[in-house]
Write an enzyme that holds these catalytic residues in place. Structure first.
Site, PDB file in Angstrom:
ATOM      1  N   HIS A 101       5.527   4.653  12.561  1.00 31.21           N
ATOM      2  CA  HIS A 101       5.483   4.564  11.084  1.00 31.21           C
ATOM      3  C   HIS A 101       6.473   5.619  10.585  1.00 31.21           C
ATOM      4  O   HIS A 101       6.146   6.793  10.473  1.00 31.21           O
ATOM      5  CB  HIS A 101       4.045   4.852  10.636  1.00 31.21           C
ATOM      6  CG  HIS A 101       3.826   4.908   9.156  1.00 31.21           C
ATOM      7  ND1 HIS A 101       3.100   3.949   8.467  1.00 31.21           N
ATOM      8  CD2 HIS A 101       4.187   5.817   8.217  1.00 31.21           C
ATOM      9  CE1 HIS A 101       3.032   4.275   7.183  1.00 31.21           C
ATOM     10  NE2 HIS A 101       3.681   5.411   7.002  1.00 31.21           N
ATOM     11  N   ARG A 112       0.834  -1.213   0.000  1.00 30.06           N
ATOM     12  CA  ARG A 112       0.000   0.000   0.000  1.00 30.06           C
ATOM     13  C   ARG A 112       0.865   1.260   0.000  1.00 30.06           C
ATOM     14  O   ARG A 112       0.994   1.941  -1.008  1.00 30.06           O
ATOM     15  CB  ARG A 112      -0.957  -0.037   1.202  1.00 30.06           C
ATOM     16  CG  ARG A 112      -2.103   0.951   1.128  1.00 30.06           C
ATOM     17  CD  ARG A 112      -1.730   2.390   1.461  1.00 30.06           C
ATOM     18  NE  ARG A 112      -1.106   2.547   2.778  1.00 30.06           N
ATOM     19  CZ  ARG A 112      -0.539   3.684   3.174  1.00 30.06           C
ATOM     20  NH1 ARG A 112      -0.512   4.739   2.397  1.00 30.06           N
ATOM     21  NH2 ARG A 112       0.040   3.759   4.364  1.00 30.06           N
ATOM     22  N   ASP A 113       1.500   1.551   1.126  1.00 28.72           N
ATOM     23  CA  ASP A 113       2.274   2.799   1.211  1.00 28.72           C
ATOM     24  C   ASP A 113       3.391   2.776   0.172  1.00 28.72           C
ATOM     25  O   ASP A 113       3.715   3.797  -0.437  1.00 28.72           O
ATOM     26  CB  ASP A 113       2.870   2.935   2.625  1.00 28.72           C
ATOM     27  CG  ASP A 113       3.285   4.359   2.966  1.00 28.72           C
ATOM     28  OD1 ASP A 113       3.505   5.161   2.045  1.00 28.72           O
ATOM     29  OD2 ASP A 113       3.390   4.681   4.162  1.00 28.72           O
ATOM     30  N   CYS A 120       4.429   9.211  -0.028  1.00 25.75           N
ATOM     31  CA  CYS A 120       3.026   9.620  -0.125  1.00 25.75           C
ATOM     32  C   CYS A 120       2.923  10.626  -1.263  1.00 25.75           C
ATOM     33  O   CYS A 120       3.724  11.549  -1.350  1.00 25.75           O
ATOM     34  CB  CYS A 120       2.582  10.236   1.192  1.00 25.75           C
ATOM     35  SG  CYS A 120       0.922  10.940   1.102  1.00 25.75           S
ATOM     36  N   ASN A 161       9.068   4.142   3.535  1.00 29.02           N
ATOM     37  CA  ASN A 161       9.214   3.784   4.947  1.00 29.02           C
ATOM     38  C   ASN A 161      10.557   3.113   5.147  1.00 29.02           C
ATOM     39  O   ASN A 161      11.173   2.632   4.199  1.00 29.02           O
ATOM     40  CB  ASN A 161       8.146   2.761   5.346  1.00 29.02           C
ATOM     41  CG  ASN A 161       6.766   3.337   5.269  1.00 29.02           C
ATOM     42  OD1 ASN A 161       6.185   3.402   4.204  1.00 29.02           O
ATOM     43  ND2 ASN A 161       6.255   3.791   6.385  1.00 29.02           N
ATOM     44  N   HIS A 175       9.075   7.118   7.904  1.00 23.12           N
ATOM     45  CA  HIS A 175       9.687   7.199   6.569  1.00 23.12           C
ATOM     46  C   HIS A 175      11.160   7.542   6.769  1.00 23.12           C
ATOM     47  O   HIS A 175      11.554   8.095   7.800  1.00 23.12           O
ATOM     48  CB  HIS A 175       8.942   8.234   5.716  1.00 23.12           C
ATOM     49  CG  HIS A 175       7.608   7.719   5.243  1.00 23.12           C
ATOM     50  ND1 HIS A 175       7.411   7.254   3.961  1.00 23.12           N
ATOM     51  CD2 HIS A 175       6.431   7.554   5.889  1.00 23.12           C
ATOM     52  CE1 HIS A 175       6.152   6.841   3.843  1.00 23.12           C
ATOM     53  NE2 HIS A 175       5.533   7.003   4.996  1.00 23.12           N
TER      54      HIS A 175
HETATM   55  P1  HMG Z   1     -13.046  14.318  -2.148  1.00 20.11           P
HETATM   56  O1  HMG Z   1     -12.856  14.733  -3.548  1.00 20.11           O
HETATM   57  O2  HMG Z   1     -12.947  15.356  -1.085  1.00 20.11           O
HETATM   58  O3  HMG Z   1     -14.406  13.488  -1.948  1.00 20.11           O
HETATM   59  O4  HMG Z   1     -11.991  13.159  -1.831  1.00 20.11           O
HETATM   60  P2  HMG Z   1     -15.864  13.763  -2.328  1.00 20.11           P
HETATM   61  O5  HMG Z   1     -16.676  13.049  -1.292  1.00 20.11           O
HETATM   62  O6  HMG Z   1     -16.100  15.234  -2.581  1.00 20.11           O
HETATM   63  O7  HMG Z   1     -16.036  12.949  -3.714  1.00 20.11           O
HETATM   64  C1  HMG Z   1     -15.423  13.385  -4.912  1.00 20.11           C
HETATM   65  C2  HMG Z   1     -15.247  12.214  -5.838  1.00 20.11           C
HETATM   66  O8  HMG Z   1     -14.423  11.207  -5.248  1.00 20.11           O
HETATM   67  C3  HMG Z   1     -16.559  11.507  -6.200  1.00 20.11           C
HETATM   68  O9  HMG Z   1     -16.394  10.963  -7.501  1.00 20.11           O
HETATM   69  C4  HMG Z   1     -16.604  10.361  -5.239  1.00 20.11           C
HETATM   70  O10 HMG Z   1     -17.365   9.288  -5.728  1.00 20.11           O
HETATM   71  C5  HMG Z   1     -15.137   9.976  -5.157  1.00 20.11           C
HETATM   72  P3  HMG Z   1     -16.915  11.716  -8.827  1.00 20.11           P
HETATM   73  O11 HMG Z   1     -18.389  11.945  -8.556  1.00 20.11           O
HETATM   74  O12 HMG Z   1     -16.134  13.010  -8.929  1.00 20.11           O
HETATM   75  O13 HMG Z   1     -16.598  10.737  -9.926  1.00 20.11           O
HETATM   76  N1  HMG Z   1     -14.779   9.327  -3.899  1.00 20.11           N
HETATM   77  C6  HMG Z   1     -14.246   8.088  -3.808  1.00 20.11           C
HETATM   78  N2  HMG Z   1     -13.927   7.176  -4.751  1.00 20.11           N
HETATM   79  C7  HMG Z   1     -13.410   6.007  -4.318  1.00 20.11           C
HETATM   80  N3  HMG Z   1     -13.196   5.719  -3.011  1.00 20.11           N
HETATM   81  C8  HMG Z   1     -13.510   6.617  -2.055  1.00 20.11           C
HETATM   82  C9  HMG Z   1     -14.054   7.855  -2.445  1.00 20.11           C
HETATM   83  N4  HMG Z   1     -14.482   8.935  -1.764  1.00 20.11           N
HETATM   84  C10 HMG Z   1     -14.909   9.810  -2.653  1.00 20.11           C
HETATM   85  N5  HMG Z   1     -13.282   6.311  -0.775  1.00 20.11           N
HETATM   86  C11 HMG Z   1     -10.831  11.454  -0.656  1.00 20.11           C
HETATM   87  C12 HMG Z   1     -11.786  12.637  -0.543  1.00 20.11           C
HETATM   88  C13 HMG Z   1     -10.317  11.121   0.717  1.00 20.11           C
HETATM   89  C14 HMG Z   1     -11.557  10.276  -1.236  1.00 20.11           C
HETATM   90  C15 HMG Z   1      -9.667  11.868  -1.589  1.00 20.11           C
HETATM   91  O14 HMG Z   1      -9.109  13.040  -1.087  1.00 20.11           O
HETATM   92  C16 HMG Z   1      -8.623  10.815  -1.744  1.00 20.11           C
HETATM   93  O15 HMG Z   1      -8.847   9.746  -2.260  1.00 20.11           O
HETATM   94  N6  HMG Z   1      -7.382  11.132  -1.311  1.00 20.11           N
HETATM   95  C17 HMG Z   1      -6.253  10.245  -1.410  1.00 20.11           C
HETATM   96  C18 HMG Z   1      -5.719  10.021  -0.053  1.00 20.11           C
HETATM   97  C19 HMG Z   1      -4.603   8.988  -0.090  1.00 20.11           C
HETATM   98  O16 HMG Z   1      -4.806   7.857  -0.490  1.00 20.11           O
HETATM   99  N7  HMG Z   1      -3.407   9.402   0.366  1.00 20.11           N
HETATM  100  C20 HMG Z   1      -2.312   8.498   0.490  1.00 20.11           C
HETATM  101  C21 HMG Z   1      -2.502   7.568   1.630  1.00 20.11           C
HETATM  102  S1  HMG Z   1      -2.213   8.330   3.217  1.00 20.11           S
HETATM  103  C22 HMG Z   1      -0.531   8.088   3.497  1.00 20.11           C
HETATM  104  O17 HMG Z   1       0.157   7.613   2.650  1.00 20.11           O
HETATM  105  C23 HMG Z   1       0.015   8.420   4.854  1.00 20.11           C
HETATM  106  C24 HMG Z   1       0.239   7.191   5.740  1.00 20.11           C
HETATM  107  O18 HMG Z   1       1.129   6.279   5.141  1.00 20.11           O
HETATM  108  C25 HMG Z   1       0.829   7.632   7.065  1.00 20.11           C
HETATM  109  C26 HMG Z   1       1.997   8.585   6.851  1.00 20.11           C
HETATM  110  O19 HMG Z   1       3.040   8.189   6.357  1.00 20.11           O
HETATM  111  O20 HMG Z   1       1.776   9.751   7.179  1.00 20.11           O
HETATM  112  C27 HMG Z   1      -1.087   6.465   6.031  1.00 20.11           C
HETATM  113 MG    MG Z   2       3.303   6.514   5.113  1.00 17.08          MG
END
Ligand code: HMG
Ligand code: MG
Length: 302
Positions: free
Chosen positions: A207, A15-16, A240, A249, A209
Site C-alpha cells: 500500500h 475510502r483512502d 491520510c 496512493n 502512497h
Molecule cells: P476515540 O475518541 O479514542 O474513541 O476514537 P472513544 O472510544 O473514546 O469514543 C469517543 C467518541 O467516538 C464517542 O462519541 C464514540 O461513540 C465515538 P461521543 O460520545 O464523543 O459522541 N466512536 C465512534 N464513532 C463512530 N464509529 C466508531 C467509533 N468509535 C468511537 N468506530 C477512533 C477512536 C478510532 C474511533 C478515532 O480515533 C477515529 O475515528 N480515528 C480516525 C481514524 C481514521 O479513520 N484514520 C484514517 C484511516 S487510516 C489510513 O488512512 C491509513 C491506511 O490507508 C494505511 C496507510 O496508508 O497507512 C489504512
Molecule cells: Mg493509506
C-alpha cells in the site's frame, strides 16, 4: 522469485482517496464511483470506513454508501473498522471484508486512532474474532511501515513486531503501508521481508502512497519479491488526515499501465478505469493525478 503473472489490485480510492477531501462528496457520487470501478473490472473495492464522524467527517455517510451500491458478483467490498463500535455499525451493510488498521510507529498510532500500538491490538482482537466467527475476511493495515511523519525512519524490526501481533490475534492478511510515501525500493523490500517472517506471501500486500514519486518503483520492487496484491487509488486520490503533506496512493491507472506493459494480467480495463478517474476528478474540479491517465486523456483529445 520471479515476477507474478497475475496481480490483484484493491481499489482504495473511495475510502483512502476521498477520506481526505475537504469538500463534501455526496453519497450518490461515491456510489457512482464504486459502480464505475467495478464495471472497469476491479475485484476488490475498499468502500468506506466506520470511524468517528468527528474525526473523519467525509466517511460519515458509510451506511448510505454501502446500502446504495449494486453489488456485482465476484467483487469483494471492504470497510475499515477500528474498534467493536465500528464493526457493529458496519455489520448492517454486510461487508465481505473488514480492515483493522494499526501502525508500526507509536506516535502515528496515537494520532490516527488515539491509542498505543498495544491498546490497538487489544481493541482489534475482539473485532477480528467476531468477524471471523461469521465468516468475514479480516485484513490488517500496517501504517508507517517505512517512515512516520512524527518519528522518521521506521526499522523493519518494528514492522515485524506489529505483523506478529496482527498474526497473533487472527488477522488473515496484512498490507504494508508506506503512509507518507517516503519509501524507496530497498527500504520497502526490508519492510516486506519483515512482514513475511509472520505472513505467507499470498497474505501480504503493498500500500504505497506516492508523495515522493516512488510508488511505482516500490510496486515493482515488491513484485520482484513475489508480492502480487496492491492497494491503489483511482486518479491517485487521497492521503491520510493524520499524515500531513502525504499525497494519495499510487494511481490505479499508472499501475495498470505498468502491468499491461509487462504482460501481467489484472482483469482491469484501463480505458474504463481512466473514465472512472475522470468522473471523480471532474467532480473534485481537478485533473486526475495519474501520468498514464493524463497521457491517454490527451491522446483521446488529439
Ligand atoms: P476515540 O475518541 O479514542 O474513541 O476514537 P472513544 O472510544 O473514546 O469514543 C469517543 C467518541 O467516538 C464517542 O462519541 C464514540 O461513540 C465515538 P461521543 O460520545 O464523543 O459522541 N466512536 C465512534 N464513532 C463512530 N464509529 C466508531 C467509533 N468509535 C468511537 N468506530 C477512533 C477512536 C478510532 C474511533 C478515532 O480515533 C477515529 O475515528 N480515528 C480516525 C481514524 C481514521 O479513520 N484514520 C484514517 C484511516 S487510516 C489510513 O488512512 C491509513 C491506511 O490507508 C494505511 C496507510 O496508508 O497507512 C489504512
Ligand atoms: Mg493509506
Amino acid at each position: 522469485m520471479s515476477i507474478p503473472s497475475r496481480v490483484k489490485l484493491v481499489e482504495v480510492g473511495p475510502r483512502d482517496g476521498l477520506q481526505n477531501e475537504k469538500q463534501a462528496v455526496p453519497a450518490a457520487v461515491k456510489i457512482e464511483l464504486v459502480h464505475r470501478l467495478q464495471d472497469a473490472g476491479l475485484q476488490e473495492i475498499e468502500v468506506t470506513s466506520f470511524v468517528s464522524p468527528k474525526w473523519v467527517p467525509q466517511m460519515a455517510d458509510n451506511d448510505e454508501v454501502m446500502a446504495g451500491i449494486q453489488r456485482k458478483p465476484g467483487v469483494r467490498y471492504s470497510v475499515l473498522t477500528p474498534n467493536l463500535q465500528g464493526f457493529e455499525a458496519a455489520l448492517k451493510s454486510k461487508p465481505d471484508e473488514i480492515v483493522v488498521f494499526g501502525a508500526a510507529s507509536e506516535a502515528f498510532s496515537q494520532k490516527n486512532i488515539n491509542c498505543s500500538i498495544a491498546q490497538s491490538i487489544e481493541r482489534f482482537a475482539p473485532v477480528v474474532q467476531a468477524a471471523r466467527n461469521i465468516g468475514i475476511f479480516v485484513r490488517g493495515a500496517m501504517s508507517c511501515a517505512v517512515g512516520c511523519p512524527y518519528e522518521g525512519d521506521i526499522a523493519p524490526e518494528r514492522v515485524a513486531y506489529l505483523a506478529a501481533l496482527m498474526k497473533g490475534i487472527g488477522v488473515q492478511h496484512v498490507g504494508v503501508a508506506d503512509t507518507i510515501g517516503v519509501g524507496t525500493p530497498l527500504k520497502v523490500q526490508r519492510a516486506l521481508e519483515a512482514t513475511l517472517q509472520h505472513f505467507d506471501i499470498d497474505d501480504v500486500s503493498g500500500h504505497f502512497h506516492d508523495t515522493y514519486g516512488q510508488a511505482l518503483a516500490n510496486t515493482l520492487a515488491a513484485m520482484e519479491m513475489g508480492i502480487w496484491q496492491f492497494d491503489t487509488s483511482v486518479a491517485g486520490l487521497g492521503g491520510c488526515p493524520y499524515a500531513k503533506g502525504a499525497t494519495g496512493n499510487v494511481a490505479s491507472e499508472d499501475v495498470v499501465y505498468l502491468l499491461n506493459g509487462m504482460g501481467i494480467a489484472t482483469g482491469i480495463d484501463l480505458d474504463q478505469l481512466i473514465d472512472a478517474g475522470k468522473f471523480i476528478s471532474d467532480f473534485l474540479q481537478r485533473k486526475p493525478n495519474s501520468r498514464a491517465a493524463t497521457a491517454i486523456l490527451n491522446k483521446r483529445l488529439a
